[in-house]
Enzyme design. Structure first.
Site, PDB file in Angstrom:
ATOM      1  N   LYS A 295      31.699  47.845  35.892  1.00  0.00           N
ATOM      2  CA  LYS A 295      31.196  48.206  38.141  1.00  0.00           C
ATOM      3  C   LYS A 295      32.085  47.004  38.311  1.00  0.00           C
ATOM      4  O   LYS A 295      33.052  47.559  39.151  1.00  0.00           O
ATOM      5  CB  LYS A 295      30.021  47.868  38.356  1.00  0.00           C
ATOM      6  CG  LYS A 295      29.775  47.644  39.694  1.00  0.00           C
ATOM      7  CD  LYS A 295      28.237  47.788  40.672  1.00  0.00           C
ATOM      8  CE  LYS A 295      28.749  46.148  40.853  1.00  0.00           C
ATOM      9  NZ  LYS A 295      28.670  46.321  41.670  1.00  0.00           N
ATOM     10  N   ASN A 296      32.128  45.043  38.373  1.00  0.00           N
ATOM     11  CA  ASN A 296      33.167  44.183  39.061  1.00  0.00           C
ATOM     12  C   ASN A 296      34.410  44.785  38.568  1.00  0.00           C
ATOM     13  O   ASN A 296      35.183  44.371  39.102  1.00  0.00           O
ATOM     14  CB  ASN A 296      31.810  43.247  39.113  1.00  0.00           C
ATOM     15  CG  ASN A 296      31.314  43.191  39.814  1.00  0.00           C
ATOM     16  OD1 ASN A 296      30.655  43.786  40.548  1.00  0.00           O
ATOM     17  ND2 ASN A 296      30.583  42.199  40.033  1.00  0.00           N
TER      18      ASN A 296
ATOM     19  N   ARG B 281      30.987  46.275  50.405  1.00  0.00           N
ATOM     20  CA  ARG B 281      31.568  45.258  50.241  1.00  0.00           C
ATOM     21  C   ARG B 281      33.003  44.828  49.190  1.00  0.00           C
ATOM     22  O   ARG B 281      33.740  44.584  49.803  1.00  0.00           O
ATOM     23  CB  ARG B 281      30.584  43.746  50.090  1.00  0.00           C
ATOM     24  CG  ARG B 281      31.812  42.124  50.499  1.00  0.00           C
ATOM     25  CD  ARG B 281      30.987  40.799  50.427  1.00  0.00           C
ATOM     26  NE  ARG B 281      31.761  40.302  49.645  1.00  0.00           N
ATOM     27  CZ  ARG B 281      31.732  39.645  51.008  1.00  0.00           C
ATOM     28  NH1 ARG B 281      31.182  39.434  52.695  1.00  0.00           N
ATOM     29  NH2 ARG B 281      33.364  38.010  50.447  1.00  0.00           N
TER      30      ARG B 281
ATOM     31  N   CYS C 254      24.884  40.796  54.246  1.00  0.00           N
ATOM     32  CA  CYS C 254      24.569  42.100  52.688  1.00  0.00           C
ATOM     33  C   CYS C 254      23.337  41.336  52.696  1.00  0.00           C
ATOM     34  O   CYS C 254      22.490  39.818  52.980  1.00  0.00           O
ATOM     35  CB  CYS C 254      25.390  42.337  51.367  1.00  0.00           C
ATOM     36  SG  CYS C 254      25.355  41.350  50.660  1.00  0.00           S
TER      37      CYS C 254
ATOM     38  N   ARG D 208      27.819  36.114  52.692  1.00  0.00           N
ATOM     39  CA  ARG D 208      29.098  36.532  51.990  1.00  0.00           C
ATOM     40  C   ARG D 208      29.950  36.513  53.433  1.00  0.00           C
ATOM     41  O   ARG D 208      30.651  37.305  53.639  1.00  0.00           O
ATOM     42  CB  ARG D 208      28.625  37.320  51.486  1.00  0.00           C
ATOM     43  CG  ARG D 208      27.624  37.567  50.675  1.00  0.00           C
ATOM     44  CD  ARG D 208      27.839  38.657  49.973  1.00  0.00           C
ATOM     45  NE  ARG D 208      28.927  39.532  48.927  1.00  0.00           N
ATOM     46  CZ  ARG D 208      27.856  40.206  48.006  1.00  0.00           C
ATOM     47  NH1 ARG D 208      27.438  40.412  48.319  1.00  0.00           N
ATOM     48  NH2 ARG D 208      28.528  40.131  47.093  1.00  0.00           N
ATOM     49  N   PRO D 209      30.744  35.468  53.428  1.00  0.00           N
ATOM     50  CA  PRO D 209      31.830  34.744  54.573  1.00  0.00           C
ATOM     51  C   PRO D 209      33.168  35.199  53.694  1.00  0.00           C
ATOM     52  O   PRO D 209      33.098  35.218  52.735  1.00  0.00           O
ATOM     53  CB  PRO D 209      31.908  33.762  54.877  1.00  0.00           C
ATOM     54  CG  PRO D 209      31.282  32.768  53.544  1.00  0.00           C
ATOM     55  CD  PRO D 209      30.188  33.773  53.036  1.00  0.00           C
ATOM     56  N   MET D 210      34.311  35.404  54.830  1.00  0.00           N
ATOM     57  CA  MET D 210      35.697  35.651  53.702  1.00  0.00           C
ATOM     58  C   MET D 210      36.348  34.406  53.963  1.00  0.00           C
ATOM     59  O   MET D 210      37.637  34.959  54.080  1.00  0.00           O
ATOM     60  CB  MET D 210      36.206  37.052  54.710  1.00  0.00           C
ATOM     61  CG  MET D 210      34.899  38.792  54.893  1.00  0.00           C
ATOM     62  SD  MET D 210      35.474  38.420  52.876  1.00  0.00           S
ATOM     63  CE  MET D 210      37.549  39.173  52.937  1.00  0.00           C
ATOM     64  N   ASP D 211      36.018  33.520  54.620  1.00  0.00           N
ATOM     65  CA  ASP D 211      37.138  32.604  54.463  1.00  0.00           C
ATOM     66  C   ASP D 211      37.480  32.187  53.925  1.00  0.00           C
ATOM     67  O   ASP D 211      39.100  32.050  53.886  1.00  0.00           O
ATOM     68  CB  ASP D 211      36.447  31.521  55.688  1.00  0.00           C
ATOM     69  CG  ASP D 211      35.166  30.978  54.567  1.00  0.00           C
ATOM     70  OD1 ASP D 211      34.393  31.390  53.621  1.00  0.00           O
ATOM     71  OD2 ASP D 211      35.371  29.306  53.660  1.00  0.00           O
TER      72      ASP D 211
ATOM     73  N   ASP E 232      24.241  37.299  38.687  1.00  0.00           N
ATOM     74  CA  ASP E 232      23.873  38.883  38.752  1.00  0.00           C
ATOM     75  C   ASP E 232      22.393  39.586  37.320  1.00  0.00           C
ATOM     76  O   ASP E 232      22.183  40.536  37.684  1.00  0.00           O
ATOM     77  CB  ASP E 232      24.788  39.961  38.467  1.00  0.00           C
ATOM     78  CG  ASP E 232      25.722  39.871  39.922  1.00  0.00           C
ATOM     79  OD1 ASP E 232      25.339  39.715  41.027  1.00  0.00           O
ATOM     80  OD2 ASP E 232      27.136  40.808  39.615  1.00  0.00           O
TER      81      ASP E 232
ATOM     82  N   ARG F  90      23.974  52.615  41.780  1.00  0.00           N
ATOM     83  CA  ARG F  90      25.201  51.565  42.023  1.00  0.00           C
ATOM     84  C   ARG F  90      26.112  51.036  41.345  1.00  0.00           C
ATOM     85  O   ARG F  90      27.156  50.971  41.231  1.00  0.00           O
ATOM     86  CB  ARG F  90      25.233  50.359  43.547  1.00  0.00           C
ATOM     87  CG  ARG F  90      24.652  50.644  45.158  1.00  0.00           C
ATOM     88  CD  ARG F  90      24.861  49.965  45.693  1.00  0.00           C
ATOM     89  NE  ARG F  90      26.047  49.251  46.227  1.00  0.00           N
ATOM     90  CZ  ARG F  90      26.194  48.975  46.875  1.00  0.00           C
ATOM     91  NH1 ARG F  90      25.704  47.730  48.005  1.00  0.00           N
ATOM     92  NH2 ARG F  90      27.271  47.348  47.250  1.00  0.00           N
TER      93      ARG F  90
HETATM   94  C1  UD1 Z   1      31.502  38.722  43.013  1.00  0.00           C
HETATM   95  C2  UD1 Z   1      30.221  40.164  42.403  1.00  0.00           C
HETATM   96  C3  UD1 Z   1      29.257  40.190  43.030  1.00  0.00           C
HETATM   97  C4  UD1 Z   1      28.252  39.284  41.827  1.00  0.00           C
HETATM   98  C5  UD1 Z   1      29.671  37.820  43.074  1.00  0.00           C
HETATM   99  C6  UD1 Z   1      29.034  36.335  41.838  1.00  0.00           C
HETATM  100  C7  UD1 Z   1      32.586  41.429  42.662  1.00  0.00           C
HETATM  101  C8  UD1 Z   1      32.825  44.020  42.873  1.00  0.00           C
HETATM  102  N1  UD1 Z   1      30.739  41.094  43.206  1.00  0.00           N
HETATM  103  O1  UD1 Z   1      30.772  39.578  44.691  1.00  0.00           O
HETATM  104  O2  UD1 Z   1      28.453  41.377  41.935  1.00  0.00           O
HETATM  105  O3  UD1 Z   1      27.001  38.369  42.117  1.00  0.00           O
HETATM  106  O4  UD1 Z   1      30.748  37.985  42.138  1.00  0.00           O
HETATM  107  O5  UD1 Z   1      29.009  35.979  40.601  1.00  0.00           O
HETATM  108  O6  UD1 Z   1      33.218  41.652  41.520  1.00  0.00           O
HETATM  109  N2  UD1 Z   1      31.806  32.733  49.353  1.00  0.00           N
HETATM  110  C9  UD1 Z   1      32.358  31.991  50.254  1.00  0.00           C
HETATM  111  N3  UD1 Z   1      34.039  32.892  51.509  1.00  0.00           N
HETATM  112  C10 UD1 Z   1      34.321  33.379  51.629  1.00  0.00           C
HETATM  113  C11 UD1 Z   1      33.748  34.052  49.995  1.00  0.00           C
HETATM  114  C12 UD1 Z   1      32.490  33.506  49.058  1.00  0.00           C
HETATM  115  O7  UD1 Z   1      31.866  31.019  51.077  1.00  0.00           O
HETATM  116  O8  UD1 Z   1      35.358  33.559  51.109  1.00  0.00           O
HETATM  117  C13 UD1 Z   1      30.715  32.692  48.883  1.00  0.00           C
HETATM  118  C14 UD1 Z   1      29.702  33.466  49.074  1.00  0.00           C
HETATM  119  O9  UD1 Z   1      29.322  34.091  50.564  1.00  0.00           O
HETATM  120  C15 UD1 Z   1      28.841  32.765  47.490  1.00  0.00           C
HETATM  121  C16 UD1 Z   1      29.504  32.805  47.491  1.00  0.00           C
HETATM  122  O10 UD1 Z   1      31.098  32.395  47.608  1.00  0.00           O
HETATM  123  O11 UD1 Z   1      27.875  32.344  48.357  1.00  0.00           O
HETATM  124  C17 UD1 Z   1      30.510  33.928  45.703  1.00  0.00           C
HETATM  125  O12 UD1 Z   1      30.283  34.699  46.132  1.00  0.00           O
HETATM  126  P1  UD1 Z   1      31.807  35.250  45.421  1.00  0.00           P
HETATM  127  O13 UD1 Z   1      32.636  34.735  43.822  1.00  0.00           O
HETATM  128  O14 UD1 Z   1      32.999  35.876  46.764  1.00  0.00           O
HETATM  129  O15 UD1 Z   1      31.696  36.885  45.602  1.00  0.00           O
HETATM  130  P2  UD1 Z   1      31.682  38.609  45.501  1.00  0.00           P
HETATM  131  O16 UD1 Z   1      33.743  38.655  45.282  1.00  0.00           O
HETATM  132  O17 UD1 Z   1      31.903  38.804  46.971  1.00  0.00           O
END
Ligand code: UD1
Length: 422
Positions: free
Chosen positions: A22-23, A92, A116, A121-124, A304, A396
């Site tokens: 999936k991912n 997301r 969620c 889950r920030p985007m910074d 996961d 999903r």
């Molecule tokens: C991906 C996977 C999800 C998995 C996760 C962690 C997909 C579609 N989803 O999600 O199944 O659970 O990796 O292995 O591939 N963070 C920040 N700032 C950012 C981005 C992330 O602080 O800009 C933090 C998040 O809040 C979280 C951590 O980093 O605490 C990990 O998130 P991230 O690795 O980005 O997960 P996703 O890519 O969203």
């Protein structure tokens, strides 16, 4: 809403074949937006998240055709760089169009994905990286807009090895001018799969699987054909299901190195695992031993898989301590396990599980995809019937879930219309 009704007690046995990841597919489909050619993707799993990503591509003006498990994406022409809010909210991972659209079309706009059920889950990290590549970022009225005439290669060091930020930034850098170095990058197998796909399109990406990536920007990318890697989380889920039921299951289409952390914990718990070129055989015994585990970025134990292993620990001998380091709010399944008779206490990011002899079937609700899989796992050994509600969340990420489980001897039915919890 649809539900699963599971009657526990059957030992799983036989062979199960894991679907495409999936991912991985959720990253590779947006990557097709970088191509001026036609991309052919094999082993695309039939999942609701994949349908949403297909809709994302269609909304942007790409042509998408699905023939069985092969998806053909023609993004030669894209008619808009703005994503409808509805799609951003539904999934997301739709934020993964940001890197490709910005890189190829110099502009992207989407609603802020927000939090969620598993955390904020920030985007910074995504946005900081894009800024370092020269993008102008405007965050206003709940939208993110990024613009750049042409991105320029840069040195980026992530604060945390975010999978999504790593993927977005690799895609953004492929069409940038000059070289990008991405440090403290995520090492997940899905990042390697993305690199392999991009390189087939003509990109120059190296280092995936390590924490330093180098991306040499080029002017355009072309057609490619690619097969998605197997879903390591689906494989891990079936491994735990085999173990918890004291079953004997052979798992096909799995890359053992992708599930090493799960294999290692299961072995520590007393589960017998044999790896071969054809797949992984998992044999469970009467009662597993409680083990401690902590979720970490790859190659550590995956967040996961945290909930599914907790189901096994709930009926293991002794006490286990689980630490969730990735998402701050990922213990919602604990209350549902408790309804089934589990003895689990949560303190912040730590869960303490005292194994019980047996669980009892109950009406439980899914809070997220993996929590749902974990409740099904618990239902397989609970006494009597378990009803798992909100299984649209399970759809999903697990293709043909109940069919595969029934093939292994589980008693599981998808039903509509059982009374909701009051
Ligand atoms: C991906 C996977 C999800 C998995 C996760 C962690 C997909 C579609 N989803 O999600 O199944 O659970 O990796 O292995 O591939 N963070 C920040 N700032 C950012 C981005 C992330 O602080 O800009 C933090 C998040 O809040 C979280 C951590 O980093 O605490 C990990 O998130 P991230 O690795 O980005 O997960 P996703 O890519 O969203």
């Amino acid at each position: 809403m649809e539900k699963y009704v599971i009657v526990g007690g059957n030992k799983l046995s036989g062979t199960v074949c894991v679907s495409g990841g999936k991912n991985s597919v959720l990253t590779i489909l947006p990557a097709c937006l970088l191509s001026k050619g036609v991309c052919t993707i094999h082993d695309v799993p039939k999942l609701s998240d994949v349908k949403v990503m297909q809709e994302v591509l269609l909304c942007l003006g790409a042509k998408v055709e699905l023939n069985g498990k092969t998806m053909v994406v023609d993004a030669t022409k894209v008619s808009t760089v703005e994503l409808p809010d509805r799609l951003t909210r539904m999934m997301r991972a739709s934020n993964l169009v940001m890197g490709p659209l910005l890189s190829r079309f110099h502009h992207v706009k989407l609603a802020y994905p927000g939090g969620c059920s598993i955390g904020s889950r920030p985007m910074d990290q995504h946005l900081r990286g894009l800024k370092l590549l020269g993008a102008q970022i405007i965050e206003k009225h709940g939208y993110i807009e990024a613009k750049a005439e042409r991105l320029v290669g840069s040195e980026i060091c992530l604060d945390f090895p975010s999978v999504g930020a790593t993927e977005n930034l690799i895609m953004a850098a492929t069409l940038a001018q000059g070289e990008t170095t991405l440090r403290n990058a995520a090492r997940e197998p899905e990042v390697v799969d993305l690199q392999n796909f991009l390189n087939k399109m003509g990109a120059k990406v190296r280092g995936a699987g390590t924490d330093v990536l180098k991306i040499e920007g080029i002017s355009e990318l072309g057609s490619a054909e690619h097969t998605i890697i197997p879903d390591r989380i689906e494989a891990g889920t079936f491994m735990i299901m085999a173990a918890i039921t004291g079953g004997d299951v052979f798992i096909k289409n799995v890359i053992p190195e992708h599930v090493e952390a799960v294999i290692s914990k299961l072995r520590e718990a007393g589960v017998q695992i044999t790896e071969s070129n054809e797949g992984i055989r998992v044999r469970g015994f009467e009662q597993s031993k409680g083990v401690d585990y902590k979720t970490m970025p790859f190659p550590g134990f995956p967040t996961d898989m945290q909930a599914q292993l907790m189901a096994l620990m709930a009926v293991a001998e002794g006490t286990s301590i689980v630490t969730e380091t990735i998402f701050e709010n990922r213990f919602k399944h604990v209350d549902e396990f408790r309804r089934m008779g589990a003895d689990i206490k949560v303190e912040g990011r730590v869960a303490i599980i005292k194994g019980v002899k047996s669980l009892s079937g109950a009406y439980v609700e899914t809070s997220d995809l993996r929590a749902g899989a974990a409740l099904v796992t618990a239902g397989l050994v609970a006494e009597g019937a378990t009803v798992v509600d909100k299984i649209n969340l399970i759809d999903r990420g697990y293709e043909d879930f109940e069919q595969k489980l029934r093939g292994l001897g589980a008693q599981i039915l998808r039903v509509n219309g059982i009374k909701e919890r009051q």
